[in-house]
Design an enzyme around this catalytic site. Structure first.
Site, PDB file in Angstrom:
ATOM      1  N   CYS A 399     -97.817 -24.395 -68.485  1.00  0.00           N
ATOM      2  CA  CYS A 399     -97.818 -24.219 -69.939  1.00  0.00           C
ATOM      3  C   CYS A 399     -97.358 -22.807 -70.299  1.00  0.00           C
ATOM      4  O   CYS A 399     -96.188 -22.478 -70.155  1.00  0.00           O
ATOM      5  CB  CYS A 399     -99.199 -24.549 -70.503  1.00  0.00           C
ATOM      6  SG  CYS A 399     -99.209 -24.786 -72.289  1.00  0.00           S
ATOM      7  N   HIS A 526     -99.844 -30.041 -68.466  1.00  0.00           N
ATOM      8  CA  HIS A 526    -101.030 -29.606 -67.715  1.00  0.00           C
ATOM      9  C   HIS A 526    -101.338 -30.639 -66.623  1.00  0.00           C
ATOM     10  O   HIS A 526    -102.131 -31.562 -66.834  1.00  0.00           O
ATOM     11  CB  HIS A 526    -102.233 -29.467 -68.653  1.00  0.00           C
ATOM     12  CG  HIS A 526    -102.161 -28.282 -69.556  1.00  0.00           C
ATOM     13  ND1 HIS A 526    -102.725 -27.060 -69.248  1.00  0.00           N
ATOM     14  CD2 HIS A 526    -101.566 -28.123 -70.759  1.00  0.00           C
ATOM     15  CE1 HIS A 526    -102.485 -26.201 -70.232  1.00  0.00           C
ATOM     16  NE2 HIS A 526    -101.783 -26.827 -71.161  1.00  0.00           N
ATOM     17  N   GLU A 528    -103.152 -30.521 -64.098  1.00  0.00           N
ATOM     18  CA  GLU A 528    -104.520 -30.509 -63.570  1.00  0.00           C
ATOM     19  C   GLU A 528    -105.394 -31.599 -64.181  1.00  0.00           C
ATOM     20  O   GLU A 528    -106.382 -32.033 -63.579  1.00  0.00           O
ATOM     21  CB  GLU A 528    -105.176 -29.141 -63.786  1.00  0.00           C
ATOM     22  CG  GLU A 528    -105.366 -28.722 -65.232  1.00  0.00           C
ATOM     23  CD  GLU A 528    -104.192 -27.941 -65.799  1.00  0.00           C
ATOM     24  OE1 GLU A 528    -104.370 -27.279 -66.845  1.00  0.00           O
ATOM     25  OE2 GLU A 528    -103.097 -27.996 -65.210  1.00  0.00           O
TER      26      GLU A 528
END
Length: 591
Positions: A399, A526, A528
């Site tokens: 990001c 993102h 994750e």
């Protein structure tokens, strides 16, 4: 539908989320479909505008919901996809009731906490519990509900009252209460103290809820005498007192609950439609926990961020790194670096901190710059990115990390000294990162590009494409207001910074890779948020592989995970042992 309510006492932050997730995990391992609801008693509508220092990270769901980080635990443990309505806040419920009142739904009645707010809470829970969250689209059979905060908080009173009524509405055989409490062990005496738990359970029972299981969080396993004392004063049988002591990894918590007969208790108490059989999913958790404890080699990653003093600010990032480290059979060492400590101004003011920060960065095997907001610390992140690029250190920017990688490249390779993001310098003559068209200024909540979006690969031979299994596209979750300026794409690519992934319209730059570098990758999304213990996120997995020098070998072999590396226990196989022998992470040879 069976409902399991998880409440907490004594103090907050003792692991209700992990225990609720673990309960869901052991039930899912029995072949049940499980969903989760997290209740937060704050008046905010959602977690979108929270400071990471105060409440940890904001977890983003497929539908763009900005929710509490505990929902990340549920998704990772249970491998499910939740929606924003799985996170219920006081603000949401009051807004819902007030909107109904404005529309005249209450026909002029006085709108009160009881019955209107409490009824709305019950309706919300019953409605949301039926929403499918598994990939097979089947309706859940069990709903695990976590009530945030601690019993006795003034904010949670309407929810406690709602569930007091709820247990009679759905009948006792369909409702169960787990109360998580702290059993402290003062170092002065070394004795485990039960009084806080006694008081907490007494208060909960005074409010109309009687716990079926008392889960005791403690440093060491509970003594038998302590267990019997809690049983006597808390109105439960000794087998209903469950000890969850500190363990080497959270992978052991579901196993700890299973060993103490929690499944057998639920089987009797809730009359669950499960069979007593060897459960493959728990075997996978045991295999992971054992692997975790046997790891010898270490891989260190420098996490250069703005909120490094509070690790919950990067909860999903840390989990994604842990999943990837486990997959390559390495212990993970995260070196937290406050990005402001890397800036030249710190050298003048606090030289010791400056040199310590740079020593950490230089000694790490790889560098990660995660997402964030605001100008503070951005120059330090750019310094770290420049160092990783020049020293050929594996680097992943997520990001804001990707945006700053483009800023750094523009300044130091293209020679645009004032290149910047318009977030930090609206008047820059080289706006390499610009405000997004979707952004609606003036309102803070819900103004970003949020949720799951598709990214198309632009080339056949990029590192990221191979890490994603040589697929044509990927779908990941986003949370950002700014993006790389597409007008400058050609200038950047001519110098070797390739935009290998773009959105469906081809307007937004999603993935960037640097040529002639072991691993220099930036992603606008993102990754994750979709990482799982058995299915590590490809960008983080690539960073860890590159950091231990095994990426080229892995890319040559092909990058598909085994089709058996899933959480599903409904495969129909009659031989769990044969499946466990095939449980393998992405293939890594020791060379």
């Amino acid at each position: 539908m069976k409902y399991i309510l998880v409440t907490g006492g004594v103090i907050s932050g003792i692991g209700k989320g992990v225990i609720a997730s673990s309960v869901g995990t052991i039930l899912k391992s029995c072949g049940l479909h499980v969903t989760s609801i997290k209740i937060d008693p704050y008046i905010n509508i959602d977690a979108g505008t929270f400071s990471p220092y105060e409440h940890g990270e904001v977890f983003v769901l497929d539908d763009g919901g900005e929710v509490d980080l505990d929902l990340g635990n549920y998704e990772r443990f249970l491998d499910i996809r939740l929606t924003k309505d799985n996170n219920l806040t006081t603000g949401k419920i009051y807004q819902y009731v007030i909107n109904k009142e404005r529309k005249g739904d209450y026909l002029g009645k006085t709108v009160q906490v009881v019955p209107h707010i409490t009824d709305a809470i019950q309706e919300w829970v019953m409605r949301q519990a039926l929403i499918p969250v598994d990939e097979d689209g089947l309706e859940p059979q069990v709903c695990v509900i976590e009530l945030g905060g601690t019993v006795g908080d003034i904010e949670s009173m309407p929810f406690i009252e709602a569930f007091r009524q709820f247990q009679f509405k759905v009948k006792r055989e369909n409702f169960c209460n787990i109360h998580v409490s702290l059993v402290p062990q003062p170092s002065s005496t070394g004795e485990q103290k039960t009084k806080p738990t006694q008081n907490s359970v007494r208060e909960l029972r005074g409010l109309g809820l009687s716990p079926d299981l008392v889960v005791c969080r403690c440093s060491n396993p509970l003594d038998t005498s302590v267990k019997e004392k809690i049983s006597m004063f808390c109105h439960v049988e000794p087998e209903q007192v469950i000890c969850v002591h500190d363990v080497s990894s959270i992978y052991r918590v579901p196993l700890l609950l299973e060993e103490q007969g929690v499944v057998d208790y639920f089987l009797r108490r809730l009359d669950l439609p499960i069979e007593r059989q060897s459960r493959k999913m728990l075997m996978k958790w045991k295999e992971m926990a054992d692997r975790y404890d046997r790891l010898l080699e270490t891989c260190s990653i420098a996490l250069v961020g703005k909120y490094t003093k509070f690790s919950d600010s990067y909860a999903s990032v840390i989990k994604a790194l842990e999943h990837s480290a486990l997959a390559i059979n390495h212990k993970l060492e995260i070196k937290y670096i406050d990005s402001t400590d890397l800036e030249p101004s710190t050298l003048q003011e606090e030289p010791v901190r400056y040199h310590e920060a740079w020593q950490k960065l230089c000694s790490a095997h790889g560098v990660l710059v995660p997402g964030g907001f605001g100008v503070r610390g951005t120059e330090g992140k750019i310094q770290a990115i420049a160092w990783a690029r020049k020293q050929k250190k594996p680097f992943l920017g997520v990001c804001l990390g990707m945006q700053l990688a483009v800023v750094e490249f523009s300044r130091n390779v293209l020679g645009w000294q004032d290149a910047n993001s318009t977030e930090f310098d609206p008047k820059t003559s080289h706006p390499v990162v610009i405000d997004m068209p979707e952004h609606n200024p003036g309102q803070m909540g819900g103004t970003m590009r949020l949720g799951k979006r598709r990214t198309l690969f632009q080339t056949k031979n990029s590192v990221m494409r191979k890490l994603y299994g040589d697929t044509d596209y990927l779908e990941e979750r986003h949370r950002h207001r700014f993006e790389v300026n597409p007008v400058l794409k050609k200038c950047l690519e001519e110098q070797g910074l390739k935009f290998v992934g773009q959105d469906v319209e081809g307007e937004r730059m999603e993935i960037v890779e640097l040529e002639d570098h072991p691993f220099f990758v930036g992603v606008q999304y993102h990754p994750e948020f979709l990482s799982r213990p058995i299915k590590p996120s490809p960008p983080y997995f690539g960073l860890l592989l590159a950091s231990v020098g095994r990426l080229p070998h892995y890319l040559q072999k092909g990058c598909r995970l085994s089709p058996r590396d899933t959480y599903s226990d409904r495969s129909g196989s009659s031989s769990p042992d044969s499946e466990i022998t095939e449980l393998k992470f992405p293939s890594i040879s020791q060379d």
